[in-house]
Motif scaffolding. Structure first.
Motif, PDB file in Angstrom:
ATOM      1  N   ASN A  68      -0.132   2.411 -12.943  1.00 17.35           N
ATOM      2  CA  ASN A  68       0.886   2.169 -11.697  1.00 17.35           C
ATOM      3  C   ASN A  68       1.310   3.281 -10.591  1.00 17.35           C
ATOM      4  N   TYR A  69       1.873   3.445  -9.844  1.00 16.63           N
ATOM      5  CA  TYR A  69       2.306   4.434  -9.202  1.00 16.63           C
ATOM      6  C   TYR A  69       3.086   5.465  -9.838  1.00 16.63           C
ATOM      7  N   LYS A  70       4.058   4.705 -10.562  1.00 20.63           N
ATOM      8  CA  LYS A  70       5.146   5.509 -11.476  1.00 20.63           C
ATOM      9  C   LYS A  70       4.269   6.435 -12.676  1.00 20.63           C
TER      10      LYS A  70
ATOM     11  N   ALA B  96       0.113  -3.230   1.367  1.00 18.73           N
ATOM     12  CA  ALA B  96      -0.650  -4.401   0.925  1.00 18.73           C
ATOM     13  C   ALA B  96      -1.749  -4.166   0.235  1.00 18.73           C
ATOM     14  N   SER B  97      -2.492  -3.297   0.256  1.00 22.54           N
ATOM     15  CA  SER B  97      -3.941  -3.240  -0.569  1.00 22.54           C
ATOM     16  C   SER B  97      -3.496  -2.277  -2.098  1.00 22.54           C
ATOM     17  N   GLY B  98      -2.219  -1.898  -2.146  1.00 26.22           N
ATOM     18  CA  GLY B  98      -1.581  -1.140  -3.411  1.00 26.22           C
ATOM     19  C   GLY B  98      -1.490  -2.413  -4.574  1.00 26.22           C
ATOM     20  N   GLY B  99      -1.279  -1.900  -5.667  1.00 27.38           N
ATOM     21  CA  GLY B  99      -1.052  -2.758  -6.876  1.00 27.38           C
ATOM     22  C   GLY B  99       0.029  -3.969  -6.653  1.00 27.38           C
ATOM     23  N   VAL B 100       1.108  -3.336  -6.320  1.00 29.64           N
ATOM     24  CA  VAL B 100       2.420  -4.358  -6.076  1.00 29.64           C
ATOM     25  C   VAL B 100       1.859  -5.139  -4.868  1.00 29.64           C
ATOM     26  N   GLY B 101       1.264  -4.487  -3.687  1.00 30.60           N
ATOM     27  CA  GLY B 101       1.158  -5.124  -2.530  1.00 30.60           C
ATOM     28  C   GLY B 101      -0.119  -6.333  -2.498  1.00 30.60           C
TER      29      GLY B 101
ATOM     30  N   VAL C  99       0.303  -5.617   5.565  1.00 28.94           N
ATOM     31  CA  VAL C  99       0.313  -4.459   6.494  1.00 28.94           C
ATOM     32  C   VAL C  99      -0.286  -3.474   5.611  1.00 28.94           C
ATOM     33  N   SER C 100      -1.313  -2.857   6.167  1.00 31.56           N
ATOM     34  CA  SER C 100      -2.307  -1.825   5.232  1.00 31.56           C
ATOM     35  C   SER C 100      -2.710  -0.782   6.000  1.00 31.56           C
ATOM     36  N   GLY C 101      -2.792   0.500   5.518  1.00 31.45           N
ATOM     37  CA  GLY C 101      -3.388   1.505   6.088  1.00 31.45           C
ATOM     38  C   GLY C 101      -5.174   1.523   5.751  1.00 31.45           C
ATOM     39  N   LYS C 102      -5.538   0.323   5.130  1.00 29.97           N
ATOM     40  CA  LYS C 102      -6.994   0.421   5.024  1.00 29.97           C
ATOM     41  C   LYS C 102      -7.672  -0.893   5.640  1.00 29.97           C
ATOM     42  N   PRO C 103      -7.606  -0.580   6.844  1.00 32.15           N
ATOM     43  CA  PRO C 103      -8.265  -1.960   7.711  1.00 32.15           C
ATOM     44  C   PRO C 103      -9.690  -2.243   6.926  1.00 32.15           C
TER      45      PRO C 103
ATOM     46  N   ASP D 237      -3.325  -3.435  10.916  1.00 37.66           N
ATOM     47  CA  ASP D 237      -3.395  -2.018  10.499  1.00 37.66           C
ATOM     48  C   ASP D 237      -2.063  -1.135  10.503  1.00 37.66           C
ATOM     49  N   ARG D 238      -1.965  -0.336   9.463  1.00 40.89           N
ATOM     50  CA  ARG D 238      -0.551   0.243   9.465  1.00 40.89           C
ATOM     51  C   ARG D 238      -0.218   1.043  10.806  1.00 40.89           C
ATOM     52  N   GLU D 239      -1.476   1.595  11.626  1.00 42.50           N
ATOM     53  CA  GLU D 239      -1.388   2.473  12.471  1.00 42.50           C
ATOM     54  C   GLU D 239      -0.984   1.570  13.680  1.00 42.50           C
TER      55      GLU D 239
ATOM     56  N   ALA E 166      13.280  -4.450  -1.305  1.00 41.40           N
ATOM     57  CA  ALA E 166      12.728  -3.048  -1.318  1.00 41.40           C
ATOM     58  C   ALA E 166      12.461  -2.938  -2.899  1.00 41.40           C
ATOM     59  N   ILE E 167      10.871  -2.551  -2.967  1.00 43.92           N
ATOM     60  CA  ILE E 167      10.198  -2.347  -3.980  1.00 43.92           C
ATOM     61  C   ILE E 167       9.946  -0.949  -4.334  1.00 43.92           C
ATOM     62  N   GLY E 168       9.442  -0.221  -3.262  1.00 42.24           N
ATOM     63  CA  GLY E 168       8.794   0.871  -3.394  1.00 42.24           C
ATOM     64  C   GLY E 168       8.897   1.934  -2.408  1.00 42.24           C
ATOM     65  N   LEU E 169       8.496   3.169  -2.576  1.00 46.92           N
ATOM     66  CA  LEU E 169       8.795   4.518  -1.732  1.00 46.92           C
ATOM     67  C   LEU E 169       7.569   5.165  -1.463  1.00 46.92           C
ATOM     68  N   ALA E 170       6.310   4.598  -1.278  1.00 48.39           N
ATOM     69  CA  ALA E 170       4.983   5.076  -1.059  1.00 48.39           C
ATOM     70  C   ALA E 170       5.142   6.054   0.256  1.00 48.39           C
TER      71      ALA E 170
ATOM     72  N   GLY F 215      17.513  -5.246  -3.725  1.00 46.41           N
ATOM     73  CA  GLY F 215      16.784  -4.042  -4.555  1.00 46.41           C
ATOM     74  C   GLY F 215      16.036  -4.870  -5.707  1.00 46.41           C
ATOM     75  N   VAL F 216      14.684  -4.254  -5.886  1.00 43.12           N
ATOM     76  CA  VAL F 216      13.930  -4.801  -7.131  1.00 43.12           C
ATOM     77  C   VAL F 216      13.769  -3.703  -7.987  1.00 43.12           C
ATOM     78  N   ASN F 217      14.191  -3.837  -9.315  1.00 44.30           N
ATOM     79  CA  ASN F 217      14.101  -2.702 -10.364  1.00 44.30           C
ATOM     80  C   ASN F 217      13.663  -3.710 -11.538  1.00 44.30           C
ATOM     81  N   SER F 218      12.252  -3.474 -11.630  1.00 43.19           N
ATOM     82  CA  SER F 218      11.430  -4.231 -12.743  1.00 43.19           C
ATOM     83  C   SER F 218      11.759  -3.766 -14.175  1.00 43.19           C
ATOM     84  N   ALA F 219      11.927  -2.322 -14.290  1.00 41.44           N
ATOM     85  CA  ALA F 219      12.017  -1.459 -15.611  1.00 41.44           C
ATOM     86  C   ALA F 219      13.179  -2.018 -16.529  1.00 41.44           C
TER      87      ALA F 219
HETATM   88  N1  NAP Z   1      11.084  -1.182  -8.114  1.00 43.83           N
HETATM   89  C1  NAP Z   1      10.203  -1.438  -8.865  1.00 43.83           C
HETATM   90  O1  NAP Z   1      10.392  -2.196  -9.887  1.00 43.83           O
HETATM   91  C2  NAP Z   1       8.807  -0.887  -8.803  1.00 43.83           C
HETATM   92  C3  NAP Z   1       7.768  -1.680  -9.582  1.00 43.83           C
HETATM   93  C4  NAP Z   1       6.528  -1.362  -9.115  1.00 43.83           C
HETATM   94  C5  NAP Z   1       6.241  -0.353  -8.275  1.00 43.83           C
HETATM   95  N2  NAP Z   1       7.169   0.211  -7.469  1.00 43.83           N
HETATM   96  C6  NAP Z   1       6.843   1.193  -6.485  1.00 43.83           C
HETATM   97  O2  NAP Z   1       6.274   0.391  -5.613  1.00 43.83           O
HETATM   98  C7  NAP Z   1       5.266   1.236  -4.979  1.00 43.83           C
HETATM   99  C8  NAP Z   1       3.841   0.740  -4.960  1.00 43.83           C
HETATM  100  O3  NAP Z   1       3.588   0.794  -6.378  1.00 43.83           O
HETATM  101  P1  NAP Z   1       2.180   0.457  -6.689  1.00 43.83           P
HETATM  102  O4  NAP Z   1       1.927   0.706  -8.325  1.00 43.83           O
HETATM  103  O5  NAP Z   1       1.454  -0.838  -6.047  1.00 43.83           O
HETATM  104  O6  NAP Z   1       1.348   1.861  -5.873  1.00 43.83           O
HETATM  105  P2  NAP Z   1       0.044   1.780  -5.194  1.00 43.83           P
HETATM  106  O7  NAP Z   1      -0.849   0.843  -5.931  1.00 43.83           O
HETATM  107  O8  NAP Z   1      -0.472   3.312  -5.275  1.00 43.83           O
HETATM  108  O9  NAP Z   1       0.252   1.218  -3.635  1.00 43.83           O
HETATM  109  C9  NAP Z   1       0.905   1.885  -2.651  1.00 43.83           C
HETATM  110  C10 NAP Z   1       0.229   1.566  -1.363  1.00 43.83           C
HETATM  111  O10 NAP Z   1       1.212   2.090  -0.565  1.00 43.83           O
HETATM  112  C11 NAP Z   1       0.426   2.382   0.635  1.00 43.83           C
HETATM  113  N3  NAP Z   1       0.836   3.836   0.859  1.00 43.83           N
HETATM  114  C12 NAP Z   1       0.360   4.867   0.256  1.00 43.83           C
HETATM  115  N4  NAP Z   1       0.997   5.891   0.857  1.00 43.83           N
HETATM  116  C13 NAP Z   1       1.427   5.504   2.064  1.00 43.83           C
HETATM  117  C14 NAP Z   1       2.246   6.318   2.962  1.00 43.83           C
HETATM  118  N5  NAP Z   1       2.335   7.568   3.031  1.00 43.83           N
HETATM  119  N6  NAP Z   1       2.685   5.593   4.011  1.00 43.83           N
HETATM  120  C15 NAP Z   1       2.630   4.215   3.900  1.00 43.83           C
HETATM  121  N7  NAP Z   1       2.042   3.539   2.990  1.00 43.83           N
HETATM  122  C16 NAP Z   1       1.511   4.167   1.927  1.00 43.83           C
HETATM  123  C17 NAP Z   1      -0.783   2.055   0.344  1.00 43.83           C
HETATM  124  O11 NAP Z   1      -1.281   0.862   0.893  1.00 43.83           O
HETATM  125  P3  NAP Z   1      -2.076   0.589   2.307  1.00 43.83           P
HETATM  126  O12 NAP Z   1      -3.253   1.692   2.190  1.00 43.83           O
HETATM  127  O13 NAP Z   1      -2.669  -0.769   2.098  1.00 43.83           O
HETATM  128  O14 NAP Z   1      -0.975   0.697   3.338  1.00 43.83           O
HETATM  129  C18 NAP Z   1      -0.987   2.253  -1.108  1.00 43.83           C
HETATM  130  O15 NAP Z   1      -2.266   1.389  -1.673  1.00 43.83           O
HETATM  131  C19 NAP Z   1       5.568   2.576  -5.208  1.00 43.83           C
HETATM  132  O16 NAP Z   1       6.631   3.477  -4.712  1.00 43.83           O
HETATM  133  C20 NAP Z   1       6.113   2.448  -6.805  1.00 43.83           C
HETATM  134  O17 NAP Z   1       6.725   3.592  -7.350  1.00 43.83           O
HETATM  135  C21 NAP Z   1       8.398  -0.066  -7.854  1.00 43.83           C
END
Ligand code: NAP
Length: 329
Positions: free
Chosen positions: A43-45, A158-163, A180-184, A200-202, A243-247, A268-272
Motif C-alpha cells: 500500500n502507499y502507506k 484510478a489506476s492505483g490500489g484503492v482507485g 481519472v488517471s495519470g496513466k492513459p 486523462d488527469r492532464e 476523502a481517502i488519500g493524499l497522493a 473522511g475515510v479512515n480504514s486503520a
Molecule cells: N484513508 C484510508 O483509510 C486510506 C487507506 C488506503 C490508502 N489511503 C491513501 O489513499 C491513497 C492511495 O493509496 P494506494 O495504496 O491506492 O496508492 P497507489 O496504489 O500508489 O495509488 C495512488 C495513485 O494516485 C495517483 N497519483 C500518484 N501520484 C499522484 C500525483 N502527484 N498527482 C495526482 N495523482 C497521483 C496515481 O494514479 P493515476 O496514475 O491513475 O492517476 C497512483 O497510482 C494514498 O494517499 C494512501 O495513503 C488511505
C-alpha cells in the motif's frame, strides 16, 4: 528460539534503513493470536513507512506491512482456533506493532478478522487495506444517501490500489464510474474493471470557481490537493465526496459553497482505526460483490519480501497500477 526472515525497518545511528533479516519468532509483536501468513500487499502507506518518506512508524525497529492474511497457529481467544483462515489490516500493524512482511505475525485477537466466505488469503490481500478503504467509502457514501441515480462517480488516482478497486466495486454496485488517471495507457484495463469512461488527469477540467456545472454524483478521491479542490465545485446536489488519500497533496483549499448551496458532504475515510463491527460489514460487502476471478484483474504482480524496496520506489513515483501482492514465505 526459531528464527524467521522478516522485512524490518530501522531508524538508528546508520540512518533510515530496511531489509530482510533474521528475527526470533519470540521477538515479534505481542498478542494472543499467532498467524502463519501467506500473503501481504504493498500500500502507499507501506511505501512511506518502508522508505522513511512519511513519518508512519512510531518506534523502531519494526517489521513493516499494514496487511496480512494466513492461518491461525495458536490462539488464546475462543473466537480463533489453529487452522482458521484469517486476515488483519490496519490498527497498529506495520505502524506501532510488527506487521505483515513476515512469515509469522502475532496480534491481539481483536485485530483479527475471520476470513470472509468466498475469500482466500490471496484474494483477501488483493483487496487488503486498499479494498477495505474503497469499500468503507462506498458504505459511508450510501449511508449518507448516495445512489446511482445521483449521477456518475469520479474516482481519482484510478489506476492505483484503492482507485482500481473503487472502480471495480462501484461499478458492481451499479454506479456509472468515471476513472481519472495519470496513466492513459491503462484506459482499456480501467474499462475492463468497470469504468464507463477514463479521463486523462492532464485533460481533467478542474474548476477554479466556488461552484461549477454539476458533473458528478459523487467522488472517491485518493489524491487530495488541487484535484480534489477542483472537483468539489462540480458535485451535484446531495452528492458525497469520500476523502481517502493524499497522493497529490494533503492540503485542501476550497470554499463552503458546494456544502451550503448543494448540500454536498465531504466524508473522511479512515480504514486503520475502523471498529470491529464496521470491519465485518466492509468484508461482508467485499466478499459478496467481488470473487477471486474479478480480483485477479487488479493483480500487478506477486513479489517476495526481498523485492519490497523496488516496489516502494515505484509506488512513490506514482508508476504502479493495481495491486502488488507480497508472498511472505
Ligand atoms: N484513508 C484510508 O483509510 C486510506 C487507506 C488506503 C490508502 N489511503 C491513501 O489513499 C491513497 C492511495 O493509496 P494506494 O495504496 O491506492 O496508492 P497507489 O496504489 O500508489 O495509488 C495512488 C495513485 O494516485 C495517483 N497519483 C500518484 N501520484 C499522484 C500525483 N502527484 N498527482 C495526482 N495523482 C497521483 C496515481 O494514479 P493515476 O496514475 O491513475 O492517476 C497512483 O497510482 C494514498 O494517499 C494512501 O495513503 C488511505
Amino acid at each position: 528460539m526459531q528464527k524467521i526472515n522478516a522485512f524490518r525497518i530501522h531508524n538508528d545511528s546508520e540512518g533510515y534503513h530496511s531489509g530482510l533479516e533474521e528475527v526470533g519468532l519470540g521477538e515479534i509483536g505481542a498478542g494472543g493470536v499467532l498467524i502463519e501468513t501467506l500473503y501481504s500487499s504493498v500500500n502507499y502507506k507501506d511505501a512511506l513507512a518502508g522508505t522513511g518518506r512519511g513519518k508512519i512508524i512510531r518506534h523502531f525497529p519494526l517489521i513493516g506491512g499494514i496487511d496480512c492474511a494466513g492461518t491461525v497457529v495458536e490462539s488464546d481467544d475462543p473466537r480463533y482456533r489453529p487452522g482458521d483462515p484469517v486476515l488483519a489490516t490496519g490498527y497498529g500493524l506495520g505502524v506501532s506493532h510488527d506487521g505483515g512482511y513476515s512469515p509469522y505475525v502475532r496480534l491481539p485477537a481483536d485485530w483479527v478478522v475471520a476470513m470472509p466466505q468466498g475469500l482466500a488469503p490471496r484474494s483477501a490481500m488483493l483487496l487488503g487495506t486498499a479494498g477495505f478503504a474503497a469499500c468503507l467509502a462506498s458504505l459511508r457514501m450510501e449511508r449518507n444517501g448516495q445512489t446511482p441515480g445521483l449521477g456518475p462517480i469520479a474516482v481519482t488516482g484510478a489506476s492505483g490500489g484503492v482507485g482500481s478497486l473503487a472502480v471495480l466495486l462501484f461499478s458492481r454496485l451499479g454506479y456509472e464510474v468515471v476513472a481519472v488517471s495519470g496513466k492513459p495507457e491503462r484506459s482499456a484495463w480501467l474499462e475492463r474493471l468497470g469504468a464507463a469512461r477514463v479521463i486523462d488527469r492532464e485533460a481533467l477540467e478542474l474548476s477554479d470557481h466556488p461552484l461549477d456545472r454539476s458533473y458528478w454524483g459523487g467522488i472517491v478521491d485518493n489524491v487530495g490537493g488541487e484535484i480534489l479542490a477542483g472537483l468539489l465545485p462540480q458535485v451535484d446536489r446531495g452528492g458525497n465526496v469520500a476523502a481517502i488519500g493524499l497522493a497529490a497533496g494533503h492540503e485542501l483549499i476550497t470554499s463552503v459553497m458546494p456544502f451550503i448551496l448543494r448540500g454536498v458532504s465531504l466524508l473522511g475515510v479512515n480504514s486503520a482505526d475502523s471498529r470491529h463491527d464496521t470491519r465485518l460489514a466492509v468484508w461482508e460487502r467485499l466478499s459478496s460483490l467481488l470473487d477471486a476471478q474479478s480480483l485477479d484483474l487488479v493483480l500487478n504482480r506477486e513479489i517476495g519480501l526481498d523485492e519490497l524496496p523496488a516496489a516502494f520506489d515505484e509506488v512513490l513515483a506514482g508508476r504502479v497500477w493495481g495491486r502488488i501482492l507480497v508472498k511472505t514465505r
